[in-house]
Design a protein around this motif. Sequence first.
Motif, PDB file in Angstrom:
ATOM      1  N   SER A   1       5.981   9.236   3.392  1.00 29.79           N
ATOM      2  CA  SER A   1       4.893   9.082   2.424  1.00 29.79           C
ATOM      3  C   SER A   1       4.664  10.417   1.735  1.00 29.79           C
ATOM      4  N   LYS A   2       5.221  10.539   0.563  1.00 32.74           N
ATOM      5  CA  LYS A   2       5.132  11.780  -0.196  1.00 32.74           C
ATOM      6  C   LYS A   2       5.238  11.441  -1.664  1.00 32.74           C
ATOM      7  N   TYR A   3       4.473  12.124  -2.477  1.00 29.13           N
ATOM      8  CA  TYR A   3       4.495  11.877  -3.914  1.00 29.13           C
ATOM      9  C   TYR A   3       5.471  12.845  -4.585  1.00 29.13           C
ATOM     10  N   PRO A   4       6.332  12.418  -5.570  1.00 29.76           N
ATOM     11  CA  PRO A   4       6.462  11.064  -6.112  1.00 29.76           C
ATOM     12  C   PRO A   4       7.660  10.306  -5.518  1.00 29.76           C
ATOM     13  N   GLN A   5       7.555   9.878  -4.280  1.00 28.40           N
ATOM     14  CA  GLN A   5       8.629   9.158  -3.617  1.00 28.40           C
ATOM     15  C   GLN A   5       9.065   7.916  -4.390  1.00 28.40           C
ATOM     16  N   GLY A   6       8.130   7.303  -5.132  1.00 32.24           N
ATOM     17  CA  GLY A   6       8.447   6.082  -5.856  1.00 32.24           C
ATOM     18  C   GLY A   6       9.204   6.286  -7.155  1.00 32.24           C
ATOM     19  N   ALA A   7       9.389   7.525  -7.602  1.00 29.13           N
ATOM     20  CA  ALA A   7      10.224   7.775  -8.782  1.00 29.13           C
ATOM     21  C   ALA A   7      11.662   7.423  -8.434  1.00 29.13           C
ATOM     22  N   GLU A   8      12.357   6.691  -9.313  1.00 27.49           N
ATOM     23  CA  GLU A   8      13.652   6.147  -8.918  1.00 27.49           C
ATOM     24  C   GLU A   8      14.667   7.226  -8.543  1.00 27.49           C
ATOM     25  N   LYS A   9      14.657   8.361  -9.215  1.00 22.79           N
ATOM     26  CA  LYS A   9      15.597   9.432  -8.855  1.00 22.79           C
ATOM     27  C   LYS A   9      15.293   9.978  -7.467  1.00 22.79           C
ATOM     28  N   MET A  10      13.999  10.082  -7.142  1.00 20.72           N
ATOM     29  CA  MET A  10      13.612  10.595  -5.832  1.00 20.72           C
ATOM     30  C   MET A  10      13.985   9.606  -4.729  1.00 20.72           C
ATOM     31  N   LEU A  11      13.767   8.320  -5.000  1.00 18.33           N
ATOM     32  CA  LEU A  11      14.062   7.303  -3.988  1.00 18.33           C
ATOM     33  C   LEU A  11      15.564   7.178  -3.751  1.00 18.33           C
ATOM     34  N   ILE A  12      16.353   7.319  -4.813  1.00 19.31           N
ATOM     35  CA  ILE A  12      17.811   7.313  -4.652  1.00 19.31           C
ATOM     36  C   ILE A  12      18.247   8.486  -3.791  1.00 19.31           C
TER      37      ILE A  12
ATOM     38  N   GLY B   1       9.532  -0.140  -2.944  1.00 13.32           N
ATOM     39  CA  GLY B   1       8.263  -0.553  -2.368  1.00 13.32           C
ATOM     40  C   GLY B   1       7.452   0.632  -1.909  1.00 13.32           C
ATOM     41  N   CYS B   2       7.695   1.794  -2.509  1.00  9.61           N
ATOM     42  CA  CYS B   2       7.030   3.022  -2.052  1.00  9.61           C
ATOM     43  C   CYS B   2       5.545   3.036  -2.383  1.00  9.61           C
ATOM     44  N   GLU B   3       5.235   2.755  -3.640  1.00  4.84           N
ATOM     45  CA  GLU B   3       3.849   2.780  -4.110  1.00  4.84           C
ATOM     46  C   GLU B   3       3.166   4.072  -3.666  1.00  4.84           C
ATOM     47  N   CYS B   4       3.682   5.198  -4.168  1.00  8.14           N
ATOM     48  CA  CYS B   4       3.214   6.507  -3.727  1.00  8.14           C
ATOM     49  C   CYS B   4       1.944   6.960  -4.429  1.00  8.14           C
ATOM     50  N   GLU B   5       1.522   6.275  -5.484  1.00 10.13           N
ATOM     51  CA  GLU B   5       0.304   6.662  -6.195  1.00 10.13           C
ATOM     52  C   GLU B   5      -0.934   6.472  -5.320  1.00 10.13           C
ATOM     53  N   PRO B   6      -1.857   7.433  -5.336  1.00  7.75           N
ATOM     54  CA  PRO B   6      -3.124   7.242  -4.633  1.00  7.75           C
ATOM     55  C   PRO B   6      -3.850   5.987  -5.119  1.00  7.75           C
ATOM     56  N   TYR B   7      -4.621   5.377  -4.241  1.00  4.27           N
ATOM     57  CA  TYR B   7      -5.467   4.214  -4.489  1.00  4.27           C
ATOM     58  C   TYR B   7      -4.687   2.891  -4.554  1.00  4.27           C
ATOM     59  N   LEU B   8      -3.479   2.866  -5.100  1.00  2.00           N
ATOM     60  CA  LEU B   8      -2.814   1.595  -5.375  1.00  2.00           C
ATOM     61  C   LEU B   8      -2.259   0.952  -4.109  1.00  2.00           C
ATOM     62  N   THR B   9      -2.476  -0.347  -3.975  1.00  2.00           N
ATOM     63  CA  THR B   9      -1.938  -1.111  -2.845  1.00  2.00           C
ATOM     64  C   THR B   9      -1.420  -2.483  -3.271  1.00  2.00           C
ATOM     65  N   CYS B  10      -1.271  -2.714  -4.576  1.00  2.00           N
ATOM     66  CA  CYS B  10      -0.837  -4.033  -5.033  1.00  2.00           C
ATOM     67  C   CYS B  10       0.580  -4.361  -4.556  1.00  2.00           C
ATOM     68  N   ASP B  11       1.494  -3.381  -4.585  1.00  2.00           N
ATOM     69  CA  ASP B  11       2.847  -3.629  -4.095  1.00  2.00           C
ATOM     70  C   ASP B  11       2.846  -3.887  -2.588  1.00  2.00           C
ATOM     71  N   HIS B  12       1.985  -3.185  -1.881  1.00  2.00           N
ATOM     72  CA  HIS B  12       1.844  -3.395  -0.437  1.00  2.00           C
ATOM     73  C   HIS B  12       1.472  -4.845  -0.156  1.00  2.00           C
ATOM     74  N   ARG B  13       0.500  -5.357  -0.874  1.00  2.00           N
ATOM     75  CA  ARG B  13       0.075  -6.744  -0.660  1.00  2.00           C
ATOM     76  C   ARG B  13       1.141  -7.735  -1.094  1.00  2.00           C
ATOM     77  N   VAL B  14       1.885  -7.438  -2.147  1.00  2.00           N
ATOM     78  CA  VAL B  14       2.983  -8.322  -2.568  1.00  2.00           C
ATOM     79  C   VAL B  14       4.024  -8.434  -1.463  1.00  2.00           C
ATOM     80  N   MET B  15       4.372  -7.296  -0.846  1.00  2.00           N
ATOM     81  CA  MET B  15       5.368  -7.328   0.224  1.00  2.00           C
ATOM     82  C   MET B  15       4.883  -8.140   1.420  1.00  2.00           C
ATOM     83  N   LEU B  16       3.578  -8.112   1.673  1.00  2.00           N
ATOM     84  CA  LEU B  16       3.020  -8.850   2.796  1.00  2.00           C
ATOM     85  C   LEU B  16       2.824 -10.322   2.484  1.00  2.00           C
ATOM     86  N   GLU B  17       2.403 -10.648   1.268  1.00  2.22           N
ATOM     87  CA  GLU B  17       2.003 -12.011   0.933  1.00  2.22           C
ATOM     88  C   GLU B  17       3.045 -12.793   0.137  1.00  2.22           C
TER      89      GLU B  17
END
Length: 486
Positions: free
Chosen positions: A278-289, A209-225
């Motif tokens: 909050s750091k890019y690319p935190q959402g890359a699976e190897k980085m998140l692991i 649920g990192c969504e580290c890309e600039p501008y994007l918030t779709c995953d954020h809203r999915v987690m909330l809604e």
Amino acid sequence: MSNGTSQDPPKGAGGTWRPMIARMLAGLRPASARPGGHGSGLLRMFRKRKTFPHGIYPVEHKEWTADKPIRRLPFAPVLVLPLAQHRGAPSQPLVQVGQEVVRGEPIAQAAGFVSVPMHAPATGVIQAIDLAPTPEGPRTMAIYLKVYQADPQQVLFDTGHDIDSMTNEEVVAAVQEAGLVGLGGAAFPSHVKLMPPKDAVIDTVIVNGCECEPYLTCDHRVMLEQTDALLRGIRLIMRVTGAKRAIIGVEDNKLNAVEQIRAKLPANLPITAEAVESKYPQGAEKMLIKSLLGKEVPVGGLPAHVGVAVFNVGTLAQIGDLLPKGRGLIERVVTVSGPAVTNPGNFMVPIGTPVRFLLNHVGTKPTLGQVILGGAMMGMSVSSVDVPITKGVSGVVALEQDEDDPARRQVYACIKCGECLKACPINLNPSMLGELAQAREYGVMAQDFNLDQCFECGSCAYVCPSNIPLTQYFRIAKSINRERKN
């Protein structure tokens, strides 16, 4: 490489550091500029969030849409459905020109194990099966669906599943039948991840649920809604993989999502929600692991080789929603944002919606320039806005013309500053790889400098004061190496 930020172009050789200085200053924003966060820049030194070495801090621009609830987009007159909109073999059409279909009906079947079917996103008639434009450039076969605009567009095709009584094999088959793929951008068939190598034992499911890309918030809203659907999907995936625990990793600029999830976590399952830096690319699976577990995926290996299965929050929310109903994936949440967008927001978009229709709906400024599918860092610039939204498209970022000024892209010689080495999250030498690319030593790049480990995050190009398009160089080199092997 465009990164979606406003920067002054270099003014001669002495001005090549100005873009990087602008980025550094942009990182020193107040906490109020980061929704749900704790500030950035120098303030990061006082936080102890879990993270990984290296990486960068691009300007996020998430405040434009983070508080915008998901809204449903109207149906375009014609939906364009490429048969190859996922990793693996393209789908095979089940319909003919002139055939009427109802919303949710299968219109293409999987062409093997690493493939998924497609379903009609709307009730209408098959107008054509013909070539369609793609972001990559080459045209590909697609199904053109003319939408019945007067139809109520209810989902009329579903089978329903009692997921509690289904065997693991039946769940895997149902995930494939639903046409589910990774919604974080990779579009890899989700059912394949549920069948790890025989020598791998999955003990942890990581929910991205990192969504580290600039501008994007779709995953954020999915987690909330869509929290309930998300947790239902996690529970099901844990059962199928045999994982003993699940960890939901969320960047700390979305702490309200962490709180929302924690409030609904089931007491009888080992599921936790943890904030990471909050750091890019935190959402890359190897980085998140690495951030959550301290484990490193071996070179050439998969997350399964360290006992982990990684899924995007949007993917699991769809699994939790669609499988009990026995429905297919026909729509997804997309963030539409950027300085050239008049009314940015998050939208539930039917698969196959042309980008032109989407941009017309939100409105764009006369200064509209570059349009990027995905995030500003790893997304792909499109030459035509007639390309459709596919299953793997998480965002549409529209930049203004002055941000695409050729002067900003003037390339200078490498000054050996080492900034790209500091930024690379997997410890490659982008400077050396760039020089080899310019010398067309593509084989050496792969054999001696681990080119294939690069996942094209764009961090090196972002920090390069000489504006060297390193990511593009690496992408071309890998493409040429693949052609030579074939």
